[in-house]
Enzyme design. Structure first.
Site, PDB file in Angstrom:
ATOM      1  N   GLY A  31      58.291  39.255  29.500  1.00 60.48           N
ATOM      2  CA  GLY A  31      58.033  38.484  30.714  1.00 60.48           C
ATOM      3  C   GLY A  31      57.074  39.190  31.654  1.00 60.48           C
ATOM      4  O   GLY A  31      56.351  40.095  31.251  1.00 60.48           O
ATOM      5  N   GLU A  35      47.359  38.245  32.004  1.00 58.94           N
ATOM      6  CA  GLU A  35      46.256  37.806  31.158  1.00 58.94           C
ATOM      7  C   GLU A  35      46.322  38.419  29.738  1.00 58.94           C
ATOM      8  O   GLU A  35      45.850  37.823  28.784  1.00 58.94           O
ATOM      9  CB  GLU A  35      44.937  38.144  31.871  1.00 58.94           C
ATOM     10  CG  GLU A  35      43.706  37.446  31.375  1.00 58.94           C
ATOM     11  CD  GLU A  35      43.805  35.915  31.309  1.00 58.94           C
ATOM     12  OE1 GLU A  35      43.283  35.362  30.331  1.00 58.94           O
ATOM     13  OE2 GLU A  35      44.397  35.290  32.216  1.00 58.94           O
ATOM     14  N   GLY A  36      46.912  39.605  29.627  1.00 58.55           N
ATOM     15  CA  GLY A  36      47.074  40.229  28.298  1.00 58.55           C
ATOM     16  C   GLY A  36      47.973  39.372  27.419  1.00 58.55           C
ATOM     17  O   GLY A  36      47.644  39.058  26.264  1.00 58.55           O
ATOM     18  N   HIS A  37      49.127  38.972  27.981  1.00 55.79           N
ATOM     19  CA  HIS A  37      50.034  38.091  27.235  1.00 55.79           C
ATOM     20  C   HIS A  37      49.329  36.765  26.918  1.00 55.79           C
ATOM     21  O   HIS A  37      49.462  36.228  25.815  1.00 55.79           O
ATOM     22  CB  HIS A  37      51.290  37.786  28.058  1.00 55.79           C
ATOM     23  CG  HIS A  37      52.113  38.986  28.413  1.00 55.79           C
ATOM     24  ND1 HIS A  37      52.202  39.467  29.690  1.00 55.79           N
ATOM     25  CD2 HIS A  37      52.892  39.795  27.659  1.00 55.79           C
ATOM     26  CE1 HIS A  37      53.011  40.523  29.726  1.00 55.79           C
ATOM     27  NE2 HIS A  37      53.441  40.746  28.494  1.00 55.79           N
ATOM     28  N   GLN A  61      65.412  49.277  24.485  1.00 59.06           N
ATOM     29  CA  GLN A  61      64.206  50.090  24.388  1.00 59.06           C
ATOM     30  C   GLN A  61      63.893  50.871  25.664  1.00 59.06           C
ATOM     31  O   GLN A  61      62.878  51.544  25.730  1.00 59.06           O
ATOM     32  CB  GLN A  61      63.004  49.243  23.964  1.00 59.06           C
ATOM     33  CG  GLN A  61      62.493  48.277  25.010  1.00 59.06           C
ATOM     34  CD  GLN A  61      61.445  47.334  24.430  1.00 59.06           C
ATOM     35  OE1 GLN A  61      61.729  46.499  23.579  1.00 59.06           O
ATOM     36  NE2 GLN A  61      60.206  47.499  24.878  1.00 59.06           N
ATOM     37  N   GLY A 147      49.892  43.020  20.847  1.00 63.85           N
ATOM     38  CA  GLY A 147      48.708  43.629  21.448  1.00 63.85           C
ATOM     39  C   GLY A 147      48.517  45.049  20.941  1.00 63.85           C
ATOM     40  O   GLY A 147      49.478  45.831  20.898  1.00 63.85           O
ATOM     41  N   GLN A 153      53.500  50.972  18.809  1.00 59.59           N
ATOM     42  CA  GLN A 153      54.437  49.865  18.590  1.00 59.59           C
ATOM     43  C   GLN A 153      53.956  48.979  17.444  1.00 59.59           C
ATOM     44  O   GLN A 153      54.748  48.540  16.594  1.00 59.59           O
ATOM     45  CB  GLN A 153      54.561  49.054  19.880  1.00 59.59           C
ATOM     46  CG  GLN A 153      55.319  47.758  19.728  1.00 59.59           C
ATOM     47  CD  GLN A 153      55.655  47.131  21.064  1.00 59.59           C
ATOM     48  OE1 GLN A 153      56.553  47.597  21.755  1.00 59.59           O
ATOM     49  NE2 GLN A 153      54.958  46.075  21.433  1.00 59.59           N
ATOM     50  N   SER A 185      48.948  45.496  32.426  1.00 55.53           N
ATOM     51  CA  SER A 185      50.319  45.837  32.067  1.00 55.53           C
ATOM     52  C   SER A 185      51.244  45.302  33.143  1.00 55.53           C
ATOM     53  O   SER A 185      50.886  45.281  34.332  1.00 55.53           O
ATOM     54  CB  SER A 185      50.466  47.364  31.983  1.00 55.53           C
ATOM     55  OG  SER A 185      51.835  47.719  32.030  1.00 55.53           O
ATOM     56  N   SER A 186      52.443  44.898  32.721  1.00 60.42           N
ATOM     57  CA  SER A 186      53.423  44.391  33.695  1.00 60.42           C
ATOM     58  C   SER A 186      53.777  45.479  34.706  1.00 60.42           C
ATOM     59  O   SER A 186      54.236  45.195  35.807  1.00 60.42           O
ATOM     60  CB  SER A 186      54.690  43.936  32.974  1.00 60.42           C
ATOM     61  OG  SER A 186      54.356  43.014  31.972  1.00 60.42           O
TER      62      SER A 186
HETATM   63  P1  AMP Z   1      55.455  43.335  26.874  1.00 62.04           P
HETATM   64  O1  AMP Z   1      55.818  42.123  27.653  1.00 62.04           O
HETATM   65  O2  AMP Z   1      54.922  44.462  27.716  1.00 62.04           O
HETATM   66  O3  AMP Z   1      56.553  43.757  25.926  1.00 62.04           O
HETATM   67  O4  AMP Z   1      54.227  42.916  25.960  1.00 62.04           O
HETATM   68  C1  AMP Z   1      54.299  41.811  25.100  1.00 62.04           C
HETATM   69  C2  AMP Z   1      53.093  41.818  24.210  1.00 62.04           C
HETATM   70  O5  AMP Z   1      51.900  41.742  25.002  1.00 62.04           O
HETATM   71  C3  AMP Z   1      52.965  43.106  23.366  1.00 62.04           C
HETATM   72  O6  AMP Z   1      52.565  42.765  22.054  1.00 62.04           O
HETATM   73  C4  AMP Z   1      51.910  43.882  24.098  1.00 62.04           C
HETATM   74  O7  AMP Z   1      51.194  44.782  23.274  1.00 62.04           O
HETATM   75  C5  AMP Z   1      50.995  42.749  24.586  1.00 62.04           C
HETATM   76  N1  AMP Z   1      50.186  43.212  25.708  1.00 62.04           N
HETATM   77  C6  AMP Z   1      50.607  43.885  26.809  1.00 62.04           C
HETATM   78  N2  AMP Z   1      49.550  44.214  27.587  1.00 62.04           N
HETATM   79  C7  AMP Z   1      48.450  43.731  26.970  1.00 62.04           C
HETATM   80  C8  AMP Z   1      47.053  43.742  27.273  1.00 62.04           C
HETATM   81  N3  AMP Z   1      46.586  44.322  28.368  1.00 62.04           N
HETATM   82  N4  AMP Z   1      46.192  43.141  26.407  1.00 62.04           N
HETATM   83  C9  AMP Z   1      46.658  42.542  25.275  1.00 62.04           C
HETATM   84  N5  AMP Z   1      47.968  42.506  24.931  1.00 62.04           N
HETATM   85  C10 AMP Z   1      48.848  43.092  25.759  1.00 62.04           C
END
Ligand code: AMP
Length: 282
Positions: A31, A35-37, A61, A147, A153, A185-186
């Site tokens: 959650g 923009e990455g998600h 985790q 990502g 990971q 990043s979140s």
């Molecule tokens: P998270 O919510 O942090 O567990 O991330 C969920 C997914 O989003 C994971 O596969 C991350 O690698 C990917 N992700 C997080 N940040 C980015 C980013 N800046 N660009 C692309 N993918 C991302």
């Protein structure tokens, strides 16, 4: 229209209604979507008939209960974002549904989990592979999107998935960055204004390694020193690790080739940031 499912039975009913042969692209997240998600969601939507996004803050985790409790939770905004991105389903289950037994068996991650994030955050990757395996079993996707930002990971999940879920196609997406290079990043929202400015030194330092390699420096130690020197411009940055590893295996290399990747973790004002860059993109 995006449908939100918070319990397994209603999700499974939806999943069973999807005709055989249709593709389901799965984007697992914790959650606080950015923009990455969304770039993962767009990749899934371009490739698959349906897109499922999970939102689940996985306590397994997290090293400290405090970090877990303070992780940003913005479910209403996340579901709205998913609607605008044409996500078919948001799946946000409770832990008691995913893991009904009080005594849990954690999966053992591959050797790729031994160092870096794995040693700095003991138990982290066991938590990651346990939840991803469980979500794969429940969501039953044909494709899953991750990502490359979380480089180690990806390596660990690839190993788990090829053994336990060989039919799911793992798709890897590029890192989305702010204009100054900081990877989205979140956790970036926790950076003070001052820390946010110095956080841009992290991608700058990794870029220096790539530039130096392009100009002929092949020794891993020299390239790592160059990364350290850039980060040293702000003495409040605490380096957790900087290393150059072989793509996929996470083995450290002495002489750097185009398949290798420079990885780093730093803490700035109490916020831990990770990033990586591949020499293949040089
Ligand atoms: P998270 O919510 O942090 O567990 O991330 C969920 C997914 O989003 C994971 O596969 C991350 O690698 C990917 N992700 C997080 N940040 C980015 C980013 N800046 N660009 C692309 N993918 C991302």
């Amino acid at each position: 229209m995006t449908t939100l499912f918070t319990d397994l039975d209603s999700y499974s009913e939806w999943r069973n209604s999807i005709p055989f042969g249709k593709t389901i692209g799965f984007v697992p997240t914790m959650g606080a979507l950015h923009e990455g998600h969304l770039s993962l969601i767009r990749a899934a939507s371009a490739q698959c008939d349906f897109v499922v996004v999970s939102i689940y803050v996985n306590d397994l985790q997290f090293g400290s209960a405090n970090d877990f409790q303070h992780y940003p939770r913005t479910q209403t905004d996340d579901v709205n974002l998913c609607s605008t991105a044409n996500v078919s389903v948001v799946f946000a289950p409770l832990k008691s549904q995913l893991f009904p037994n009080e005594i849990m068996t954690l999966l053992q991650p591959s050797n790729a989990a031994d160092h870096f994030e794995g040693s700095d955050r003991p138990g982290h990757f066991a938590g990651v592979v346990t939840i991803v395996d469980r979500l794969f079993s429940v969501v039953k996707p044909t494709h899953a999107y991750f990502g490359i930002k979380d480089y180690q990971q990806v390596a660990v999940i690839n190993h788990m998935s090829s053994q336990l879920h060989p039919d799911i196609s793992i798709e890897i997406c590029a890192t989305e960055r702010e204009p100054d290079g900081l990877a989205l990043s979140s956790r970036n929202r926790f950076l003070s204004q001052r820390a946010r400015t110095s956080a841009a030194l992290l991608p700058k330092a990794l870029t220096t390694a790539i530039t130096n390699w392009k100009s002929g420096v092949m020794q891993s130690s020299a390239l790592i020193d160059a990364v350290h020197s850039v980060l040293a411009q702000d003495p409040t940055i605490k380096v957790q690790y900087i290393s150059i590893v072989q793509a996929g295996s996470m083995d450290q290399v002495q002489t750097v080739g185009s398949a290798d990747v420079v990885i780093a973790a730093v803490v700035i004002d109490g916020v831990r940031l990770i990033d990586n860059m591949s020499f293949a993109n040089a």
